[in-house]
Design a protein around this motif. Sequence first.
Motif, PDB file in Angstrom:
ATOM      1  N   VAL A   1       0.962  -1.238   0.156  1.00 40.27           N
ATOM      2  CA  VAL A   1       0.072   0.165  -0.016  1.00 40.27           C
ATOM      3  C   VAL A   1       0.969   1.489  -0.001  1.00 40.27           C
ATOM      4  O   VAL A   1       0.622   2.187  -0.744  1.00 40.27           O
ATOM      5  CB  VAL A   1      -0.966   0.072   1.276  1.00 40.27           C
ATOM      6  N   GLN A   2       1.655   1.214   0.752  1.00 46.61           N
ATOM      7  CA  GLN A   2       2.795   2.511   1.060  1.00 46.61           C
ATOM      8  C   GLN A   2       3.566   2.763  -0.357  1.00 46.61           C
ATOM      9  O   GLN A   2       3.437   4.025  -0.781  1.00 46.61           O
ATOM     10  CB  GLN A   2       3.568   2.250   2.123  1.00 46.61           C
ATOM     11  N   TYR A   3       4.161   1.709  -1.050  1.00 46.36           N
ATOM     12  CA  TYR A   3       4.817   1.965  -2.070  1.00 46.36           C
ATOM     13  C   TYR A   3       4.056   2.481  -3.516  1.00 46.36           C
ATOM     14  O   TYR A   3       4.320   3.420  -3.828  1.00 46.36           O
ATOM     15  CB  TYR A   3       5.700   0.642  -2.763  1.00 46.36           C
ATOM     16  N   LEU A   4       2.636   1.850  -3.232  1.00 47.97           N
ATOM     17  CA  LEU A   4       1.827   2.596  -4.349  1.00 47.97           C
ATOM     18  C   LEU A   4       1.307   3.819  -4.152  1.00 47.97           C
ATOM     19  O   LEU A   4       1.321   4.860  -4.875  1.00 47.97           O
ATOM     20  CB  LEU A   4       0.620   1.425  -4.421  1.00 47.97           C
ATOM     21  N   LEU A   5       1.050   4.099  -2.764  1.00 47.13           N
ATOM     22  CA  LEU A   5       0.630   5.549  -2.432  1.00 47.13           C
ATOM     23  C   LEU A   5       1.834   6.468  -2.950  1.00 47.13           C
ATOM     24  O   LEU A   5       1.519   7.415  -3.339  1.00 47.13           O
ATOM     25  CB  LEU A   5       0.372   5.554  -0.878  1.00 47.13           C
ATOM     26  N   ARG A   6       3.251   6.091  -2.493  1.00 49.65           N
ATOM     27  CA  ARG A   6       4.205   6.923  -3.108  1.00 49.65           C
ATOM     28  C   ARG A   6       4.034   7.056  -4.670  1.00 49.65           C
ATOM     29  O   ARG A   6       4.487   8.137  -5.148  1.00 49.65           O
ATOM     30  CB  ARG A   6       5.587   6.384  -2.539  1.00 49.65           C
ATOM     31  N   ALA A   7       3.964   6.017  -5.423  1.00 49.49           N
ATOM     32  CA  ALA A   7       3.858   6.142  -6.910  1.00 49.49           C
ATOM     33  C   ALA A   7       2.673   7.099  -7.140  1.00 49.49           C
ATOM     34  O   ALA A   7       2.815   7.686  -8.290  1.00 49.49           O
ATOM     35  CB  ALA A   7       3.461   4.730  -7.329  1.00 49.49           C
ATOM     36  N   HIS A   8       1.350   7.369  -6.504  1.00 49.59           N
ATOM     37  CA  HIS A   8       0.621   8.230  -6.684  1.00 49.59           C
ATOM     38  C   HIS A   8       0.869   9.582  -6.033  1.00 49.59           C
ATOM     39  O   HIS A   8       0.057  10.407  -6.260  1.00 49.59           O
ATOM     40  CB  HIS A   8      -0.718   7.828  -6.152  1.00 49.59           C
ATOM     41  N   GLY A   9       2.123  10.064  -5.746  1.00 56.24           N
ATOM     42  CA  GLY A   9       2.424  11.144  -5.242  1.00 56.24           C
ATOM     43  C   GLY A   9       2.208  11.669  -3.746  1.00 56.24           C
ATOM     44  O   GLY A   9       2.368  12.618  -3.230  1.00 56.24           O
ATOM     45  N   HIS A  10       1.994  10.627  -3.037  1.00 54.84           N
ATOM     46  CA  HIS A  10       1.726  10.738  -1.253  1.00 54.84           C
ATOM     47  C   HIS A  10       3.087  10.583  -0.584  1.00 54.84           C
ATOM     48  O   HIS A  10       3.794   9.738  -1.103  1.00 54.84           O
ATOM     49  CB  HIS A  10       0.631   9.738  -0.858  1.00 54.84           C
TER      50      HIS A  10
ATOM     51  N   ALA B   1       6.121   2.378  -8.015  1.00 51.54           N
ATOM     52  CA  ALA B   1       5.163   1.359  -8.338  1.00 51.54           C
ATOM     53  C   ALA B   1       6.008   0.146  -8.712  1.00 51.54           C
ATOM     54  O   ALA B   1       5.781  -1.075  -8.685  1.00 51.54           O
ATOM     55  CB  ALA B   1       4.594   1.691  -9.586  1.00 51.54           C
ATOM     56  N   VAL B   2       7.263   0.187  -9.581  1.00 49.77           N
ATOM     57  CA  VAL B   2       8.111  -0.778  -9.682  1.00 49.77           C
ATOM     58  C   VAL B   2       8.635  -1.324  -8.607  1.00 49.77           C
ATOM     59  O   VAL B   2       8.859  -2.504  -8.669  1.00 49.77           O
ATOM     60  CB  VAL B   2       9.358  -0.313 -10.849  1.00 49.77           C
ATOM     61  N   VAL B   3       9.128  -0.563  -7.527  1.00 51.36           N
ATOM     62  CA  VAL B   3       9.527  -0.981  -6.364  1.00 51.36           C
ATOM     63  C   VAL B   3       8.602  -1.998  -5.875  1.00 51.36           C
ATOM     64  O   VAL B   3       8.866  -3.093  -5.358  1.00 51.36           O
ATOM     65  CB  VAL B   3       9.862   0.075  -5.262  1.00 51.36           C
ATOM     66  N   ALA B   4       7.302  -1.461  -5.664  1.00 55.16           N
ATOM     67  CA  ALA B   4       6.171  -2.467  -5.377  1.00 55.16           C
ATOM     68  C   ALA B   4       5.963  -3.493  -5.892  1.00 55.16           C
ATOM     69  O   ALA B   4       6.047  -4.712  -5.345  1.00 55.16           O
ATOM     70  CB  ALA B   4       4.728  -1.726  -5.351  1.00 55.16           C
TER      71      ALA B   4
END
Length: 337
Positions: free
Chosen positions: A214-223, A275-278
Motif C-alpha cells: 500500500v505504501q509503495y503504491l501511495l508513493r507512486a501516486h504522489g503521497h 510502482a516498480v519497487v512495489a
Amino acid sequence: MTGPTAPDRDAVRALAELLRTWWELSAREGRPKPTQQSLAGRLGIDQTTLSRYLNPRHPSTAPLRTVELLHTVLRAPAADLPRARALAEAAAAGAARKSPRPAGTAPADGPDATAASPQAPSAGPQSLVPVSAPPAVPAPPSSVPHRTAATRAALAFLGVLTLGGGIGLGWGALAHRAGQDGPPVAAVATPAGSTASGWPLARKGDLLWKARAVQYLLRAHGHDIEADGDFGARTAAAVKTFQAAHGLLADGKVGARTWSHLIIRIDSRNAPEQAVVALQYLLDNSGTATDITGIFTPSTTRSLETFQRDRALPVTGVADRDTWRALLTAQGPGIHR
C-alpha cells in the motif's frame, strides 16, 4: 549429537546483539521503548521466548519472520535488515545441521526399518497364518440375496444422485436470485483477510507486505508516506485522502475497489519508480527472486514472466490488473498487530 560449530554460535550471538540494539534504540522521536511484555504481545510470542532472542549471553535463534517483524515494529534502520536476514538464515542452517533425525526413527510414510532388517529373526512356520484352499465350486447357496443387495445399492446410489441434483438446482436458483436482487452468494468461504473478489484486505494495524505494498503504491501516486511496513495512522490517513480523490468510500481500508485504483499498469513504456519497487518487492516476497531497484529492467521482466507462467497467467511481461491481484494473493498470510 554434535554441538553447534563456532560460526553457528557466532551467527546466533550476532543476531541477538543486533536485535537487542534495535530494541534499546527504539525509543526515539518521542516514542518510549516498548517493554518486552508489550513487544512479545505484538509479535504473538511469549515474553520468555522474546527474552532469549534479545539476550546475547544466552541467545536463542529467532526465526526469520520474527526478525523481519521486529525490524518493522521497532522501526530499525533499513540498512540493518539484509544483515539480520543473513544472520537468521545462517543460525537456522546451523540448527538444522545439529538436529538430525533420531536413530531408529522410521520415515514418515514408510514401514519401520526393523521390519525389513536382514538381522531380524525370520518367523517360524508356526507363526504363519494358515490359508485353506478355496472350494472347487465357490457357488453361493442362492443368487437371490446377492441380487437383492445389488438392487438396494443401486437404488441408494440413485437416491443420492437425485438428492444431490435437487440441492444443486436449489443453490443455482438461490444464486440466480441473489444475482438479481443483491450480492452474489459465495460458493466458497472467503479466506480471512481477503475480499470476496480475491483481493486482500489491508487496513490499519497490518504489518510487513500488506503495509509496504500500500505504501509503495501511495508513493507512486504522489503521497508523501514512509514505506516502513507499518500500516499506522499516517498510512490510513493517506489512504482516505486517496479514496476521496477517486470518489471511493474514505474508510482507510484497502479492498477490491481501492486496490483497483491504487495499482498501476507497468510495462516498458510506463514504469513509475515506486510502482516498480512495489512490483519487485511483491515478486521477490512471493518466491520469484527479483532485485529491488525501482527500475523496470529486462531482469524484472523475466521475473514477472516467470511468475505469470507459474500462475497460469498470460505471459506478457506486463503488470496488469490480474497480475497484481495474483501477486498480492501469493504473499501468504498477513500479520496484524
